[in-house]
Design an enzyme around this catalytic site. Structure first.
Site, PDB file in Angstrom:
ATOM      1  N   GLY A  11       0.833  -1.128   0.109  1.00  0.00           N
ATOM      2  CA  GLY A  11       0.014   0.108   0.030  1.00  0.00           C
ATOM      3  C   GLY A  11       0.751   1.218   0.001  1.00  0.00           C
ATOM      4  CG  ASN A  13       1.543   3.854  -5.738  1.00  0.00           C
ATOM      5  OD1 ASN A  13       1.928   4.604  -6.361  1.00  0.00           O
ATOM      6  ND2 ASN A  13       2.072   2.260  -6.070  1.00  0.00           N
ATOM      7  CG  MET A  89      -1.922  -7.920  -6.063  1.00  0.00           C
ATOM      8  SD  MET A  89      -1.084  -7.264  -7.784  1.00  0.00           S
ATOM      9  CE  MET A  89      -0.474  -8.584  -8.395  1.00  0.00           C
ATOM     10  CG  LEU A  92     -12.067  -4.874 -10.282  1.00  0.00           C
ATOM     11  CD1 LEU A  92     -11.621  -3.498 -10.388  1.00  0.00           C
ATOM     12  CD2 LEU A  92     -12.924  -5.404  -9.101  1.00  0.00           C
ATOM     13  CG  ASN A 106      -4.149  -0.086 -12.195  1.00  0.00           C
ATOM     14  OD1 ASN A 106      -3.910  -0.422 -11.126  1.00  0.00           O
ATOM     15  ND2 ASN A 106      -3.558  -0.799 -13.256  1.00  0.00           N
ATOM     16  CG  HIS A 108       1.145  -1.531 -15.316  1.00  0.00           C
ATOM     17  ND1 HIS A 108       0.792  -2.652 -14.674  1.00  0.00           N
ATOM     18  CD2 HIS A 108       1.956  -1.722 -16.126  1.00  0.00           C
ATOM     19  CE1 HIS A 108       1.586  -3.705 -15.527  1.00  0.00           C
ATOM     20  NE2 HIS A 108       2.317  -3.091 -16.343  1.00  0.00           N
TER      21      HIS A 108
HETATM   22  C1  GRF Z   1       2.993  -0.821  -7.675  1.00  0.00           C
HETATM   23  O1  GRF Z   1       4.412  -1.150  -8.311  1.00  0.00           O
HETATM   24  C2  GRF Z   1       2.054  -0.608  -8.653  1.00  0.00           C
HETATM   25  O2  GRF Z   1       2.184   0.147  -9.801  1.00  0.00           O
HETATM   26  C3  GRF Z   1       1.510  -1.838  -8.851  1.00  0.00           C
HETATM   27  O3  GRF Z   1       1.628  -2.714  -7.621  1.00  0.00           O
HETATM   28  C4  GRF Z   1       2.826  -2.138  -6.783  1.00  0.00           C
HETATM   29  C5  GRF Z   1       2.226  -1.729  -5.756  1.00  0.00           C
HETATM   30  O4  GRF Z   1       2.892  -1.281  -4.587  1.00  0.00           O
HETATM   31  N1  GRF Z   1       0.121  -2.051  -9.325  1.00  0.00           N
HETATM   32  P1  GRF Z   1       2.202  -0.734  -3.502  1.00  0.00           P
HETATM   33  O5  GRF Z   1       1.269  -1.799  -2.713  1.00  0.00           O
HETATM   34  O6  GRF Z   1       1.302   0.522  -3.701  1.00  0.00           O
HETATM   35  O7  GRF Z   1       3.345  -0.641  -2.446  1.00  0.00           O
END
Ligand code: GRF
Length: 215
Positions: A11, A13, A89, A92, A106, A108
């Site tokens: 988490g 982000n 992960m 949907l 999202n 990525h």
């Molecule tokens: C990030 O690299 C994001 O781009 C990808 O999954 C990872 C999640 O990391 N979708 P976090 O849980 O936000 O630390």
């Protein structure tokens, strides 16, 4: 704008989004942090920041449709305007994505449309590409597809491992995701078919080469 952030583990982000929303005058509020994984480390951070957390464990549902229906019911009860997927992960269902069309974004860790899917850093290094990066995009039923809102370019260095590259990209993720959220909350992002445009966006004028072409 009322936002739900979906996570599955670390988490980081989500944390960047929460911190941005805590700054004065930010036009969005994170109403809930939702995880399909009861053990997601990020849930503690949200609680410490007085944000509601919700676990909807996909293992409690036999069908994907039922899991997504539970998500939908919860989001409606919270009057959510926008979903930010942040390391969520679970795929949907197309029904869910279509119902929330243009209201799910999202992040990525590659420059889409290159390197969709998993193990992106390993694949980027193995491909020999000199640059990769990260992308914030609207979500469409197909995985890692949808109008691009923002991207950051990150060089791949000669001694990079997947971990060192992931860390360099993550720094940029934490900048572009809150920025993209702000643009959306300010209603500056318009969608035209498969493209998104940003009203009044400042754009870079410099180009990069790797290696640096220093003739
Ligand atoms: C990030 O690299 C994001 O781009 C990808 O999954 C990872 C999640 O990391 N979708 P976090 O849980 O936000 O630390």
């Amino acid at each position: 704008m009322k936002v739900a952030v979906f996570i599955s583990s670390r988490g980081s982000n989500m944390q960047a989004l929460v911190k941005a929303c805590e700054t004065e005058g930010f036009p969005a509020e994170i109403v809930t942090v939702l995880s399909n994984n009861p053990e997601a480390a990020g849930l503690d951070f949200a609680k410490k920041h007085n944000i509601e957390t919700k676990v909807i464990n996909h293992r409690d549902f036999e069908e994907r449709e039922d899991f997504d229906a539970a998500l939908g019911d919860y989001l409606s009860s919270k009057k959510i305007d926008l979903i930010c997927l942040a390391g969520f992960m679970r795929l949907l269902t197309p029904d869910f994505v279509n119902r929330w069309r243009d209201r799910i974004i999202n992040i990525h860790p590659s420059l889409l449309p290159a390197f969709k899917g998993l193990h992106v850093h390993e694949r980027a290094i193995e491909s020999g590409t000199r640059f990769t990066g990260c992308t914030v995009h609207f979500v469409r039923p197909e995985m890692d597809d949808g109008p691009i809102i923002s991207q950051a370019v990150v060089p791949i260095l000669g001694d990079d491992t997947a971990d060192s590259l992931a860390a360099r990209i993550l720094e940029q993720e934490h900048k572009i995701y809150p920025h993209a959220l702000k643009l959306i909350a300010e209603r500056k992002v318009k969608i035209h078919g498969s493209l998104a445009t940003i009203e009044g966006a400042s754009q870079p004028e410099t180009s990069l080469s790797n290696p640096i072409a220093d003739l």
